[in-house]
Design an enzyme around this catalytic site. Structure first.
Site, PDB file in Angstrom:
ATOM      1  N   ARG A 185       0.859  -1.193   0.000  1.00 31.79           N
ATOM      2  CA  ARG A 185       0.000   0.000   0.000  1.00 31.79           C
ATOM      3  C   ARG A 185       0.887   1.233   0.000  1.00 31.79           C
ATOM      4  NH1 ARG A 185      -4.132   2.182   4.743  1.00 31.79           N
ATOM      5  NH2 ARG A 185      -2.350   3.477   5.304  1.00 31.79           N
ATOM      6  N   TYR A 239      -3.139  11.675   7.249  1.00 29.11           N
ATOM      7  CA  TYR A 239      -3.412  10.436   7.946  1.00 29.11           C
ATOM      8  C   TYR A 239      -2.919   9.249   7.112  1.00 29.11           C
ATOM      9  CZ  TYR A 239      -5.699   6.731  10.430  1.00 29.11           C
ATOM     10  OH  TYR A 239      -5.934   5.595  11.134  1.00 29.11           O
ATOM     11  N   ASP A 248      -5.220   3.840  -0.041  1.00 25.69           N
ATOM     12  CA  ASP A 248      -6.355   4.070   0.868  1.00 25.69           C
ATOM     13  C   ASP A 248      -6.727   5.554   0.821  1.00 25.69           C
ATOM     14  OD1 ASP A 248      -8.206   4.102   2.891  1.00 25.69           O
ATOM     15  OD2 ASP A 248      -6.884   3.261   4.429  1.00 25.69           O
ATOM     16  N   HIS A 266      -9.314   6.756   2.523  1.00 28.58           N
ATOM     17  CA  HIS A 266      -9.827   7.041   3.869  1.00 28.58           C
ATOM     18  C   HIS A 266     -11.090   7.902   3.865  1.00 28.58           C
ATOM     19  CE1 HIS A 266      -9.239   6.641   8.172  1.00 28.58           C
ATOM     20  NE2 HIS A 266      -8.412   5.688   7.811  1.00 28.58           N
ATOM     21  N   GLU A 316      -9.166   2.104  -1.913  1.00 27.14           N
ATOM     22  CA  GLU A 316      -9.910   1.751  -0.696  1.00 27.14           C
ATOM     23  C   GLU A 316     -10.677   2.938  -0.119  1.00 27.14           C
ATOM     24  OE1 GLU A 316      -7.258   0.143   2.256  1.00 27.14           O
ATOM     25  OE2 GLU A 316      -8.541   0.806   3.895  1.00 27.14           O
ATOM     26  N   GLU A 332     -13.907  -1.418   6.210  1.00 28.98           N
ATOM     27  CA  GLU A 332     -13.213  -1.652   7.484  1.00 28.98           C
ATOM     28  C   GLU A 332     -14.044  -1.170   8.674  1.00 28.98           C
ATOM     29  OE1 GLU A 332      -9.527   0.523   6.650  1.00 28.98           O
ATOM     30  OE2 GLU A 332     -10.145   2.061   8.052  1.00 28.98           O
ATOM     31  N   ARG A 389     -13.937  -5.320   3.055  1.00 26.92           N
ATOM     32  CA  ARG A 389     -12.872  -5.224   4.062  1.00 26.92           C
ATOM     33  C   ARG A 389     -13.333  -5.442   5.501  1.00 26.92           C
ATOM     34  NH1 ARG A 389      -8.251  -3.620   4.062  1.00 26.92           N
ATOM     35  NH2 ARG A 389      -8.292  -1.828   5.463  1.00 26.92           N
ATOM     36  N   GLU A 430      -4.737  -7.370   4.897  1.00 28.95           N
ATOM     37  CA  GLU A 430      -3.841  -6.278   5.339  1.00 28.95           C
ATOM     38  C   GLU A 430      -2.984  -6.772   6.504  1.00 28.95           C
ATOM     39  OE1 GLU A 430      -5.935  -2.869   6.834  1.00 28.95           O
ATOM     40  OE2 GLU A 430      -4.141  -1.614   6.861  1.00 28.95           O
ATOM     41  N   TRP A 457     -13.308  11.430   7.327  1.00 31.24           N
ATOM     42  CA  TRP A 457     -11.958  10.831   7.271  1.00 31.24           C
ATOM     43  C   TRP A 457     -12.047   9.342   7.508  1.00 31.24           C
ATOM     44  CZ3 TRP A 457      -8.720   8.417  10.829  1.00 31.24           C
ATOM     45  CH2 TRP A 457      -9.330   8.216  12.084  1.00 31.24           C
TER      46      TRP A 457
HETATM   47  O1  LIG Z   1      -6.669   0.731   6.133  1.00 27.99           O
HETATM   48  C1  LIG Z   1      -6.213   0.952   7.230  1.00 27.99           C
HETATM   49  O2  LIG Z   1      -5.441   0.214   7.817  1.00 27.99           O
HETATM   50  C2  LIG Z   1      -6.566   2.254   7.907  1.00 27.99           C
HETATM   51  O3  LIG Z   1      -7.701   2.791   7.388  1.00 27.99           O
HETATM   52  C3  LIG Z   1      -6.507   2.094   9.406  1.00 27.99           C
HETATM   53  O4  LIG Z   1      -5.334   2.719   9.808  1.00 27.99           O
HETATM   54  C4  LIG Z   1      -7.666   2.634  10.208  1.00 27.99           C
HETATM   55  O5  LIG Z   1      -7.815   3.992  10.026  1.00 27.99           O
HETATM   56  C5  LIG Z   1      -7.493   2.324  11.662  1.00 27.99           C
HETATM   57  O6  LIG Z   1      -7.376   0.961  11.830  1.00 27.99           O
HETATM   58  C6  LIG Z   1      -8.629   2.890  12.500  1.00 27.99           C
HETATM   59  O7  LIG Z   1      -8.609   2.392  13.777  1.00 27.99           O
HETATM   60 MG   LIG Z   2      -8.252   1.866   5.531  1.00 30.21          MG
END
Ligand SMILES: O=C(O)[C@@H](O)[C@@H](O)[C@H](O)[C@H](O)CO
Ligand SMILES: [Mg+2]
Length: 403
Positions: free
Chosen positions: A148, A160, A211, A213, A237, A263, A284, A340, A403
């Site tokens: 990634r 982030y 990602d 986000h 993602e 996620e 995910r 992941e 976010w």
């Molecule tokens: O794809 C990912 O791993 C992220 O989006 C994570 O860092 C996610 O933000 C965190 O696990 C949130 O707790």
């Molecule tokens: Mg993510």
């Protein structure tokens, strides 16, 4: 009958917070489950302690499905991350117990291995494209088949997903939420050059992921997907928030870049339309946040009907207990896509000794009976809970952003 005699919640912070449920049975076998919900850990601990554990004592640990249905339907208040993480912890612990009693690694009870190992992706990030790609090259040398890529955005101070450390990455970074400034325009300009440079440097034999986000609108996401098409990303993602699942129709109309999302999903209802309408390519959802192995298998079986594969979340805030459970799941389902894998720190690994191992880009859950992961309670007690929050993002005009 294998009676549940005791259950307790263990909260520990070996570098970051983890919540673990331990269930004990009348014949001495115990199981553990991950209940960590990043930034909201104690809400799940309370849900378990105050509302779930009293209902577990005396039940038959072998009745996994019935206990799942009892906790889901019996509460009246359904779904939600706190509830579903608590149910997931119970479910994982009960599967751990059942597999230990059978003296088999869990994947054998789930139907046996469908593959030799679980392809994982690692996180390469850096302040600049050059730094990100230097880090990506290290992953490639270590045998990773998928990487990634997240890079700093020119003009933005922090982004982030771009960690201060090269390999360990901690999403929850402060005891009150830190705030960063976001600009969609600057971000959108920065990603295609990253992928162009990545293909030049890393070639075409490695899968590249990204990602977003949840930070784009559907049409912005459509544009990014289209701009990335020449570099053949494995996936884009969380391109846009997914509360409104129909949002993904608009992205789909504009790009063939594969889409991954989920996620933060906690039940099959969060992805029903996304899957049925074939609006995504990878789901995910994870063992810990989506109701455990029992529920995630249902999600995967449903996804399989529509050609959607799995790509379970595996950030550091999902404990080694969840990682072990995910690997048994990944190994045993037909429509696995990718997993992941963000490495835990040595402190975390010491609290959670585990049988899973990494070799040439693949993880394997190992052959230990059960989940193949334990918790060292004496060591865990040395790391008391320490409040930590995920950061938040504001636009350049000060308003809150997704976010
Ligand atoms: O794809 C990912 O791993 C992220 O989006 C994570 O860092 C996610 O933000 C965190 O696990 C949130 O707790
Ligand atoms: Mg993510």
């Amino acid at each position: 009958m294998l009676k549940i005699t005791a259950a307790r919640v263990i909260v520990t912070c070996p570098g970051r917070n983890f919540v673990t449920l331990k269930i004990e049975t009348s014949d001495g076998v115990y199981g553990i489950g991950d209940a960590t919900l990043n930034g909201r850990e104690l809400a799940v601990a309370s849900y378990l302690n105050d509302h779930v554990i009293p209902c577990l004592i005396g039940r038959d640990a072998h009745q996994i499905e019935d206990i799942w249905q009892f906790l889901y339907k019996g509460a009246y208040w359904r779904r939600g991350p706190v509830t579903m993480s608590a149910i997931a912890a119970v479910d994982m612990a009960l599967w751990d117990i059942k597999a230990k009693v059978a003296n088999l690694p869990l994947y054998q009870l789930l139907g046996g291995a469908c593959r030799t190992g679980v392809m994982v992706y690692g996180h390469a990030n850096g302040a600049s494209i050059e730094e990100t790609l230097d880090n990506a090259a290290v992953y490639a040398e270590q045998g990773y088949k998928a990487i990634r890529l997240q890079s700093g955005v020119p003009g933005l101070k922090t982004v982030y997903g771009v960690s201060k450390d090269r390999f360990f990455y901690e999403p929850a970074d402060a005891d009150l939420p830190s705030e960063s400034v976001w600009s969609t325009e600057k971000y959108l300009r920065s990603v295609p050059p990253l992928f162009e440079a990545a293909r030049d440097k890393l070639g075409w034999d490695v899968h590249l992921l990204h990602d977003v986000h949840h930070r784009l609108t559907p049409i912005e996401a459509g544009r990014l997907g289209k701009d990335l098409e020449p570099y053949r990303p494995f996936w884009m993602e969380d391109a846009t928030p997914a509360e409104n699942q129909a949002n993904f129709r608009l992205i789909r109309q504009h790009t063939t870049t594969p889409l991954a999302v989920g996620e933060i999903f906690n039940s099959i209802w969060d992805c029903k339309q996304l899957i049925e309408e074939q609006l995504i390519d990878y789901i995910r959802a994870t063992v810990v946040h989506a109701g455990g192995i029992t529920h995630l298998r249902r999600v995967a079986a449903f996804a399989d009907l529509y050609g959607v594969r799995t790509g379970c979340h595996g950030a550091t805030d999902l404990s080694p207990v969840c990682m072990a459970a995910a690997l048994h799941f990944d190994l045993s389902i037909p429509n696995f896509g990718i997993q992941e894998y963000m490495r835990h720190t040595p402190e975390t690994d010491a609290v959670f000794p585990h049988a899973y191992s990494f070799d040439d880009g693949l993880l394997h859950p190992g052959e230990a009976p059960g989940l193949g992961v334990d918790i060292d309670e004496v060591l865990a007690a040395k790391y008391p809970y320490s409040r930590a929050y995920l950061p938040v993002a504001r636009r350049e005009d000060g308003s809150m952003h997704d976010w």
